[in-house]
Design a protein around this motif. Structure first.
Motif, short mmCIF file in Angstrom:
data_model
loop_
_atom_site.label_atom_id
_atom_site.label_comp_id
_atom_site.label_asym_id
_atom_site.label_seq_id
_atom_site.Cartn_x
_atom_site.Cartn_y
_atom_site.Cartn_z
N VAL B 83 0.80 -0.82 -0.37
CA VAL B 83 -0.45 -0.10 -0.14
C VAL B 83 0.95 1.48 0.43
O VAL B 83 1.58 1.03 1.04
CB VAL B 83 -0.87 -0.18 0.97
CG1 VAL B 83 -1.70 1.64 1.52
CG2 VAL B 83 -1.65 -1.50 1.56
N ARG B 84 1.46 1.68 -0.77
CA ARG B 84 1.45 3.16 -1.53
C ARG B 84 0.97 4.50 -1.25
O ARG B 84 -0.28 5.41 -1.40
CB ARG B 84 1.97 3.38 -2.44
CG ARG B 84 3.30 4.66 -2.71
CD ARG B 84 3.79 3.87 -4.55
NE ARG B 84 4.23 5.38 -5.16
CZ ARG B 84 5.43 5.61 -4.97
NH1 ARG B 84 6.38 4.27 -4.46
NH2 ARG B 84 5.97 6.52 -5.54
N MET B 85 1.34 5.21 0.27
CA MET B 85 0.26 5.96 -0.41
C MET B 85 1.09 7.97 -0.12
O MET B 85 0.56 8.79 0.19
CB MET B 85 0.20 6.87 1.51
CG MET B 85 -1.06 5.82 2.28
SD MET B 85 -1.76 5.15 1.62
CE MET B 85 -3.18 6.46 2.33
N ASP B 86 2.05 7.67 -1.43
CA ASP B 86 3.16 9.07 -1.52
C ASP B 86 2.47 9.45 -2.92
O ASP B 86 1.48 9.14 -2.97
CB ASP B 86 4.38 8.34 -2.31
CG ASP B 86 5.16 7.48 -0.78
OD1 ASP B 86 5.06 6.53 -0.59
OD2 ASP B 86 6.85 7.87 -1.20
N GLY B 87 2.42 11.09 -2.07
CA GLY B 87 1.33 11.83 -3.22
C GLY B 87 0.31 11.93 -3.04
O GLY B 87 -0.01 12.14 -3.93
N ALA B 96 0.64 6.52 -10.52
CA ALA B 96 0.85 5.32 -10.99
C ALA B 96 2.06 5.67 -11.14
O ALA B 96 3.08 4.50 -11.39
CB ALA B 96 -0.26 4.72 -12.07
N ALA B 97 2.40 6.78 -11.96
CA ALA B 97 3.56 7.12 -13.01
C ALA B 97 5.03 6.36 -12.13
O ALA B 97 5.65 6.30 -12.37
CB ALA B 97 3.20 7.80 -13.56
N GLU B 98 4.16 7.27 -10.98
CA GLU B 98 5.67 8.02 -9.60
C GLU B 98 6.00 5.98 -9.35
O GLU B 98 7.06 5.74 -8.79
CB GLU B 98 4.66 8.54 -8.74
CG GLU B 98 5.67 10.20 -9.22
CD GLU B 98 4.75 11.48 -8.49
OE1 GLU B 98 3.89 10.59 -7.03
OE2 GLU B 98 5.00 12.04 -8.81
N ALA B 99 4.41 5.34 -8.82
CA ALA B 99 5.16 3.92 -8.52
C ALA B 99 5.70 2.81 -9.13
O ALA B 99 6.27 2.17 -8.87
CB ALA B 99 3.66 3.31 -8.37
N LEU B 100 5.83 3.80 -11.11
CA LEU B 100 6.11 2.33 -11.75
C LEU B 100 7.95 3.38 -11.50
O LEU B 100 8.50 2.21 -12.08
CB LEU B 100 5.80 2.88 -13.27
CG LEU B 100 3.96 1.93 -13.63
CD1 LEU B 100 4.19 2.92 -15.03
CD2 LEU B 100 5.31 0.32 -14.32
#
Lengths: 388, 388
Positions: B83-87, B96-100
């Motif tokens: 689970v990513r809460m960044d941004g 999504a682009a940052e997660a990629l």
């Protein structure tokens, strides 16, 4: 069966605002594509369609619904414009481009909502149109008409019925050991939710999967839907958001404590109720929406609660309210600097939470009126649950 | 409270099929963006999110959910990945682009569902990725796991409870003049719908706005939701599609006639029941889905009904069935040449309609098994309504 929520006529949408947006952008048309879960489309068409894509087109001051197959009859009944069945089975974006071409415009700028499905956008671009996103529909939805207000009042009345059912069950429950017992069995969040949802169903509205019931620590988890048995002395937080006539939502929260010994729960309740009243007092035409949030936060801070807590921390962890209409969450947000206007409808819902103890939230749904605000269906507040 | 539908564990999704799709396309990642109404996202994440966009990312054999604000706790509880809460607060496409990028891939081909929101697609393209649409998720959803079958059986059991409630009310109703009367008042489609929906609520499932009740001529309007008083001798068509544990749908239709004098209604019923049984007999691994439809249509034709009628005409106006899972309508369609496989779940629902008289539809939900098919929760058929 009296006052059946669906006996209300469907509101109509004055789509002239789209023509103004088209003029201002020098655009040839507006296109929206989506399915039954797209609330902009519901607002624009009043068509309650299926779970596959269809399209709405506005050009030359006229409105066209490219209706899905098997839905011609329903579309004709519900949509006050031209129902187009040409190209049924083709992608909705292709059908929208053909509907635009039928107006004689085969190139130029087309306005679309920013969340239009990518494949529909690609089909429109391939057909020769340039796309630009517009917020015109969200902007138009900010201020409700009298017919929309009637829908909101009616569904909020259903929310009140659900809350009365829950409060009555809590008041009727008995303490046995460490548990609440009702009608011979342990009372759980799930049992309470089902009883509320059954009340909604009999009243002709849908729970829409939004019936939140928290107990003690799980109240701090804002969207909890578990199956905890209820205990005396802990907060029981109910947040009810049924969907009613013509897709409009209600929204109502109350927090009760059975057999309280005072302490944190009582202090939190007093603070939240004061914050709610302070926020309500701010609401009038011309007021800044963000001030409504600031008033609530300041009142909670005065009671010693952190008004800017992060999720999972103790204090006030969310905004004070959001607009409600054919979406449960729409504009205005009470965190944004929006000037309030008569006809705006939003929640006012301060809360404080402590992941170790519980959570308290009280929520009213209000409409801005010419000289202040109207609470959409009053329901008494109480810390201890009461029967009628 | 025994057998509460939500006491089932959530199914897990084996997301290795995405890695195969990425390998086959030589793509660096897969991205889906949507809100709680996006059933692909529900299937991929098992996260029951809010009505605003969030994102799922698959790359390097790992899964990431860019969760919406205020939902970190719930996302962590429901999603078996990172689970990513960044941004939080940024557009889901940007996140999504940052997660990629966090996987070390900042360019290359990204697979997306074709209905990804256009703004998310634009954000991904601006970040340097090329997009290509994939049907991998829809393909994976075609065959259900044992855990998914359990969810489907359970919600179909709720559909059966709703149908039993409706049939019982019809059986208990009395003819007074030209109307059916139940518990002291005229029985209408709306009253019947509310009682069914209340039964769903108490059983812990949602009607999801899908409870169709038609009476006489309105049965021919496939998605009718009006408030007609019921009359003796006319068809009463109920099509129930509740949504249950973990988002899985049920689907069950029956048609009853109170105080029938035979005639068209009886002939239609006999034909439809024969068509249903003929279609069911076709279902086995290796069979062609389209043959199931052809068998039903041929049987109806043998009874003298037009098997290829258009909407609004007399006869069989729709397909014989559609897949059911976390969407009410998904693959396989019984009109397509799809080879049936064990684990596929779909409706079988022949019907005949006459806009002047009424409509009859009978529907079962079936799973393809290793050696034939299973009807997901049997419920007796009857032309005249019966009490238990």
């Amino acid at each position: 069966m009296r006052d059946a929520p669906d006996s209300l006529p469907a509101p109509t949408t004055d789509r002239a605002f789209l023509d103004d947006a088209l003029d201002a952008a020098d655009a040839v048309g507006f296109v929206a594509v989506g399915d039954r879960f797209d609330d902009d489309l519901r607002y624009l068409t009043r068509f309650d369609g299926p779970d596959r894509d269809y399209a709405f087109v506005r050009a030359d001051g006229e409105s066209v619904l490219c209706a899905p197959g098997l839905f011609e009859e329903q579309a004709t009944r519900e949509f006050d414009g031209t129902v187009r069945m040409d190209g049924v089975g083709d992608p909705a974006g292709v059908r929208a481009a053909e509907a635009l071409a039928a107006f004689g415009v085969d190139a130029g700028l087309v306005l679309v909502p920013q969340s239009i499905p990518h494949d529909a956008a690609v089909h429109l671009e391939r057909a020769g149109y340039d796309l630009r996103s517009t917020t015109a529909v969200a902007d138009a939805r900010l201020v409700k008409t009298d017919a929309e207000l009637d829908c909101l009042r009616r569904v909020q009345r259903a929310a009140v019925r659900g809350m009365r059912r829950a409060e009555t069950i809590l008041a009727e429950s008995r303490v046995e050991g460490d548990e609440l017992v009702w009608e011979g069995g342990p009372l759980s969040t799930e049992r309470l939710r089902r009883q509320v949802n059954a009340e909604f169903a009999v009243y002709g509205v849908r729970d829409a999967g939004n019936t939140v019931v928290g107990a003690g620590p799980t109240c701090a988890d804002l969207h909890y839907t578990g199956t905890d048995v209820l205990h005396p002395g802990e907060t029981v937080l109910l947040d009810l958001s049924p969907r009613g006539p013509h897709g409009y939502y209600g929204d109502l929260s109350r927090t009760y404590v059975v057999d309280s010994d005072g302490g944190w729960e009582r202090r939190a309740y007093v603070a939240v109720e004061a914050a709610l009243d302070a926020a309500l007092d701010e609401i009038a035409p011309g007021a800044d929406a963000a001030d409504v949030h600031r008033e609530a936060a300041a009142e909670l801070a005065a009671y010693g609660f952190d008004p800017n807590a992060d999720e999972g921390e103790a204090g006030f962890t969310h905004g004070t309210g959001h607009g409600v209409g054919v979406s449960l969450h729409e504009g205005p947000s009470l965190r944004d600097p929006v000037e309030l206007e008569p006809g705006m409808v939003f929640t006012v819902e301060p809360g404080v939470y402590d992941p170790e103890r519980g959570g308290v939230r009280l929520e009213e749904l209000v409409a801005v009126t010419d000289d202040g605000h109207e609470v959409l269906h009053e329901y008494p507040r109480s810390f201890a649950p009461r029967t009628e």
